[in-house]
Structures are given as structure tokens and as C-alpha cells.
Motif scaffolding. Sequence first.
Motif, PDB file in Angstrom:
ATOM      1  N   LEU A 311       0.786  -1.095   0.104  1.00  0.00           N
ATOM      2  CA  LEU A 311      -0.118  -0.451  -0.238  1.00  0.00           C
ATOM      3  C   LEU A 311       0.557   1.393  -0.113  1.00  0.00           C
ATOM      4  CD1 LEU A 311      -2.743  -0.953   2.365  1.00  0.00           C
ATOM      5  CD2 LEU A 311      -3.471  -0.605   0.258  1.00  0.00           C
ATOM      6  N   PHE A 312       0.465   2.258  -0.251  1.00  0.00           N
ATOM      7  CA  PHE A 312       0.855   4.010  -0.498  1.00  0.00           C
ATOM      8  C   PHE A 312      -0.014   4.810  -0.258  1.00  0.00           C
ATOM      9  CE2 PHE A 312       3.447   1.511  -3.627  1.00  0.00           C
ATOM     10  CZ  PHE A 312       4.682   1.924  -3.393  1.00  0.00           C
ATOM     11  N   GLY A 313       0.860   5.551   0.627  1.00  0.00           N
ATOM     12  CA  GLY A 313      -0.227   6.456   1.998  1.00  0.00           C
ATOM     13  C   GLY A 313      -0.252   6.043   3.150  1.00  0.00           C
ATOM     14  N   LYS A 314      -2.018   7.041   3.353  1.00  0.00           N
ATOM     15  CA  LYS A 314      -1.905   6.513   4.970  1.00  0.00           C
ATOM     16  C   LYS A 314      -3.333   5.913   4.642  1.00  0.00           C
ATOM     17  CE  LYS A 314      -3.110  10.981   2.955  1.00  0.00           C
ATOM     18  NZ  LYS A 314      -2.110  11.988   2.413  1.00  0.00           N
ATOM     19  N   GLU A 315      -4.390   6.381   5.739  1.00  0.00           N
ATOM     20  CA  GLU A 315      -6.158   5.912   5.597  1.00  0.00           C
ATOM     21  C   GLU A 315      -6.062   4.575   5.619  1.00  0.00           C
ATOM     22  OE1 GLU A 315      -7.739   6.779   1.876  1.00  0.00           O
ATOM     23  OE2 GLU A 315      -6.884   8.303   1.442  1.00  0.00           O
ATOM     24  N   VAL A 316      -5.090   4.403   6.361  1.00  0.00           N
ATOM     25  CA  VAL A 316      -5.088   2.748   7.237  1.00  0.00           C
ATOM     26  C   VAL A 316      -4.737   2.609   8.758  1.00  0.00           C
ATOM     27  CG1 VAL A 316      -4.722   1.367   5.146  1.00  0.00           C
ATOM     28  CG2 VAL A 316      -2.632   2.314   6.473  1.00  0.00           C
ATOM     29  N   MET A 317      -5.060   1.364   9.414  1.00  0.00           N
ATOM     30  CA  MET A 317      -4.386   1.945  10.936  1.00  0.00           C
ATOM     31  C   MET A 317      -2.825   0.470  10.862  1.00  0.00           C
ATOM     32  SD  MET A 317      -7.136   2.864  12.849  1.00  0.00           S
ATOM     33  CE  MET A 317      -8.550   3.971  12.664  1.00  0.00           C
ATOM     34  N   PHE A 318      -2.522   0.148   9.960  1.00  0.00           N
ATOM     35  CA  PHE A 318      -1.326  -0.396   9.734  1.00  0.00           C
ATOM     36  C   PHE A 318      -0.235   1.235  11.145  1.00  0.00           C
ATOM     37  CE2 PHE A 318      -2.490  -3.106   6.555  1.00  0.00           C
ATOM     38  CZ  PHE A 318      -2.819  -4.051   6.971  1.00  0.00           C
ATOM     39  N   GLU A 319       1.316   0.248  11.114  1.00  0.00           N
ATOM     40  CA  GLU A 319       1.488   1.233  12.267  1.00  0.00           C
ATOM     41  C   GLU A 319       2.892   2.359  11.225  1.00  0.00           C
ATOM     42  OE1 GLU A 319       3.337   0.746  15.391  1.00  0.00           O
ATOM     43  OE2 GLU A 319       1.023   0.392  16.202  1.00  0.00           O
ATOM     44  N   GLU A 320       2.863   2.016  10.385  1.00  0.00           N
ATOM     45  CA  GLU A 320       3.444   2.776   9.246  1.00  0.00           C
ATOM     46  C   GLU A 320       3.066   3.501   8.762  1.00  0.00           C
ATOM     47  OE1 GLU A 320       4.900  -1.124   8.334  1.00  0.00           O
ATOM     48  OE2 GLU A 320       2.546  -0.371   8.573  1.00  0.00           O
ATOM     49  N   ALA A 321       1.604   3.791   9.118  1.00  0.00           N
ATOM     50  CA  ALA A 321       0.668   4.762   8.816  1.00  0.00           C
ATOM     51  C   ALA A 321       0.014   5.868  10.078  1.00  0.00           C
ATOM     52  CB  ALA A 321      -0.547   4.357   7.657  1.00  0.00           C
ATOM     53  N   ALA A 322      -0.104   5.118  11.145  1.00  0.00           N
ATOM     54  CA  ALA A 322      -0.965   5.962  12.329  1.00  0.00           C
ATOM     55  C   ALA A 322       0.213   6.708  13.175  1.00  0.00           C
ATOM     56  CB  ALA A 322      -1.697   4.584  12.990  1.00  0.00           C
ATOM     57  N   ARG A 323       1.626   5.715  13.130  1.00  0.00           N
ATOM     58  CA  ARG A 323       2.408   6.047  14.118  1.00  0.00           C
ATOM     59  C   ARG A 323       3.637   7.326  13.550  1.00  0.00           C
ATOM     60  NH1 ARG A 323       7.125   2.109  15.005  1.00  0.00           N
ATOM     61  NH2 ARG A 323       8.879   3.077  16.620  1.00  0.00           N
ATOM     62  N   VAL A 324       3.583   8.212  14.295  1.00  0.00           N
ATOM     63  CA  VAL A 324       4.714   8.925  14.128  1.00  0.00           C
ATOM     64  C   VAL A 324       5.766   9.344  14.670  1.00  0.00           C
ATOM     65  CG1 VAL A 324       2.579  10.053  12.417  1.00  0.00           C
ATOM     66  CG2 VAL A 324       2.545  11.176  15.114  1.00  0.00           C
ATOM     67  N   PRO A 325       6.347  10.495  14.415  1.00  0.00           N
ATOM     68  CA  PRO A 325       7.461  10.639  15.603  1.00  0.00           C
ATOM     69  C   PRO A 325       6.516  11.615  16.032  1.00  0.00           C
ATOM     70  CG  PRO A 325       7.947  11.386  13.584  1.00  0.00           C
ATOM     71  CD  PRO A 325       7.174  10.689  12.882  1.00  0.00           C
ATOM     72  N   LEU A 326       7.484  11.857  17.587  1.00  0.00           N
ATOM     73  CA  LEU A 326       6.922  12.999  18.174  1.00  0.00           C
ATOM     74  C   LEU A 326       8.549  13.474  19.351  1.00  0.00           C
ATOM     75  CD1 LEU A 326       5.519  15.600  19.815  1.00  0.00           C
ATOM     76  CD2 LEU A 326       4.274  13.306  21.865  1.00  0.00           C
ATOM     77  N   LEU A 327       8.664  14.391  19.078  1.00  0.00           N
ATOM     78  CA  LEU A 327       9.922  15.056  19.804  1.00  0.00           C
ATOM     79  C   LEU A 327      10.209  15.496  20.322  1.00  0.00           C
ATOM     80  CD1 LEU A 327      12.902  14.447  17.120  1.00  0.00           C
ATOM     81  CD2 LEU A 327      11.850  13.273  18.123  1.00  0.00           C
ATOM     82  N   VAL A 328      10.369  16.555  21.911  1.00  0.00           N
ATOM     83  CA  VAL A 328      10.455  18.021  22.874  1.00  0.00           C
ATOM     84  C   VAL A 328      10.892  18.152  23.157  1.00  0.00           C
ATOM     85  CG1 VAL A 328       8.778  18.448  24.626  1.00  0.00           C
ATOM     86  CG2 VAL A 328       8.124  17.424  23.554  1.00  0.00           C
TER      87      VAL A 328
END
Length: 478
Positions: A311-328
Motif C-alpha cells: 500500500l501507499f499513503g495513509k488511511e489505514v491502521m497499520f503502524e506505518e500510517a498511524a504511528r509518527v515521530p514526536l520530539l519535545v
Amino acid sequence: MVSQPAKLPRKPNLIVFLPDQQRADTLARYGGKKVHAPNLNKLASESLVFERTYVTHPVCTPSRSSLMTGTWPHTNGCNRNSVPLDRRFRTFPELMENKDYHTAYMGKWHLGEEGPVGRGFQEWISTEPRGDYANFLISSGIAPDKENGQFSEMAISKLPLELSRPKFLEKHACEFIEKHRRDPFILVVAFVEPHSPYNGPLNDEHPLNEIDLDLTATLPESENIPLRYRLMREWQQAEAILDRQRLPTQLFFGITPEEYRSIKQRYLGLITLVDQSIGAILGCLKRCGLSDDTIVVHTSDHGDSLGAHHLFGKEVMFEEAARVPLLVRLPGQTQGKMISQPVSHIDFVPTLLDLLGQPKHPQCAGNSLLPLIQEEAQPPESVFIEWAPNRTKIKKGTSLAARRMIKRAVDESTRAVVSADGWKLCLRDKDLNELYNLHDDPLETRNLYSDRQCASVISRLASEIHCWQQSTNDKLKL
């Protein structure tokens, strides 16, 4: 001799970097050690790194609505792309009691054509089709390529580095910092990149032979996934075949491992493009002597499958699409720390308010992550993700299922939970449910929902989803 009054402590500034569609594993702290992102990797080495951060809804507008307001998309009405944010829901600068801040939003808004000015932000540098960036290109002698006088994304992706959107935002961000160096400010820099088309001035930044594919991009296609995902996959592959004739290279979708690798190479070039501008903005902050007075936050509205699960892009619940970096990075912080507990973007706004010394606002559905940051003992909590019907394109003449089943799948809604002990349950009203053990199967290759041995896990997590729905006034019937 009259003594001088003691200098009052300066209120902290805040800079939020918000690229569009950046996966977590594009940074070294998340496993992306081959990605050329020296500035973000340095920032991560000095920051609190939230290892498992999930979006509220894996597509642009809904996710951004949560990042700006601290509310769920099913609450604020932005449950699909390009829905304007209702003015009843205030952005985080509007939720602050302290009104002394100079505020600016630069880049992609995607929450309505009116933009962020008058909604907590005093300035907006727009990268919309008609706006500041388009005017900059015209003033630089670049003619719009579309009949309506606008620039296509394809045309923008072919521009040289000095005319790229990140460079444009970098210049304006640095001017804003220098102008307001003596006053507290809030600055959001929302890059469009690395969103597709996968093309830019740094396409060859990463050697092709060093591009690692996701393992699920090389495994046979799974059929034990929702029909909507299979329909997406089929349509994307049909488009990829057409693109071989109508485009010089695959800029959106691919089918073969070679195409996957080429697309990912160019995607990572866009990561480097954004990284260079982030480095320049942080350099400006340092030159102005503001590094020790500024909170720096980096995240993204969602990830990108990039061939994972074909798959490409987002719109799914798989980790590659739903998980993102968060730095503080806190003011003066130089030592990084990993936080492994799963967290949600629903906590983003209350965390920003807390870091700025502001009380939590009743509009916010989540809670501040400051206790986690300060290493106070916190009971691990589950994270919830939602999906509402958006735009699922279908291959003409598809035979994947009967027309009635296809219509149901396209209209499906999902409510998912990621538990602290490593399970992910996705419940749907009109499509296949999923259960993954992220500890044993981090690539989500084995859907365990029909495994009788998992009945107690499903019951426990389904109960959590229903309790969350009740607490957030979510009316969806699963």
C-alpha cells in the motif's frame, strides 16, 4: 545608588515543526539510521522522544483538527479530508489565558480556506494553491502551469532547491524569529513535504542500493485484511500501471520491488529537504540566543505505507500510517530520553498548554504528557484511533467482492485501540476486524481476530473501545 529591579524570567517560546506524512522510522531514534536527517537526529538526541506516538485519525484534516484543538475528529466534525474546522472549536493559542504571545502559522493548514488568521494566529504564510508561496514563485519568474492560474503539485515538485516550499518557509520562519526575538512567540511551521508526489530536488540524496524496503512489501499480498484495504491496493496498482505510460517515473504508486525502492528513495530525499530547513530554523534560533528560551516540538499528521503491505499513503491502521515521530526539546535541554509508553496526539494540545504554563482547557479531551516527561509514575494507558468514511477510489470493474459488499467496505468506520501491553484491536461496523500482537508480530502480518485463543484479549480490548466511545460521546455502533 539605586538598585536595578530583578529581571523577570522570560516566558518560553514555542516552535512546532509539522511535516505532512512523515513516518516515525525516518529518524535514527526510531530505527531510520540510514536516513540523511542530521538536524532532526541532533534534535532527537537532545529531546524527549516518544517512541510510540499515534495519530487520532490517519488522514490529514482529521488529524490536524486534533493537533490544533485537542478534540477528537468525531467531536469537532473534521472526520474526513478538506472539512473546515468549525469556529466553535478553538485552536491551542486561543485556549491560552496568556495573550502576550506573537503567533504565526506557516505552511499547510488544511482546516478550511479561511486559514488560521483570527483563530489564535496573527500571521499566516500560506502554501495553499493561491497564496504567499504561489505569489513568490510568480515573482521569481515561474509561470503557473494550470489553466486556472495555479501551480500543480507536479510542477512544484520539479523546482530547484532554492525555490522549494521548505526553503520558502525557512526564510519566513527565520525572519519571524529575528523580528520577535525580544518577545515571546509561538511559531508553527507546517511543511507540505514529504507528502506525494514523491519527487524533489534531492531525489538522489540516498543511494538506491541503500534503500531498505519494509518486509511486508516483499511478502505475498495478504487477503486477511479489510476489504477496503484490498480495494485501495487494487486501485493503487491499477494507477501504477497507468503511470508507467503517463509519467516519467512512478511518483505516487508502485507494484514491483524496484518501483517501491525508487519511490522510497525519493521520499527520503524529501525528508532530507525538510531536515535542511529545520536545521536552518534551529540555527537561526541559536544565533538569536533563544535556544535556551524555546520549546521545540516535532511531529507529523500521519505516516506513509510506502509499499508496506503493498500500500501507499495513509488511511489505514497499520503502524506505518498511524504511528509518527514526536520530539519535545525543553528550554536548555541537551540530553535526550526515550519514552516507550504509547501516547496519542489527543494529548498534544494539553501538553503544549502545560509546557507554556497554561491551565488545561475544558475543550481538551486528552491529558498533558508533562508528568511522563518529568518521570512521575503514570499508569500505562491505551491509545485510541478512529476512522470515518473518506475517499476510497475503486478500480473500474473490480471483482474483489460483490457490489453490495464493496459499498459497505468503502463506507466503513473503524475504532482501534493500542494497549500498553502491545495489542492492537481494530473494530469495524462494515468490514473485517483485526487483532495484532505488536510484541510478537510488529509488522502486523498475522490477523489473530479469528483465533479462539485470543477471545479474552478481544473481549478486554473491545470493552476498552466501548468505554472510550461512551466517555467521548462517540455514537458509532460497532
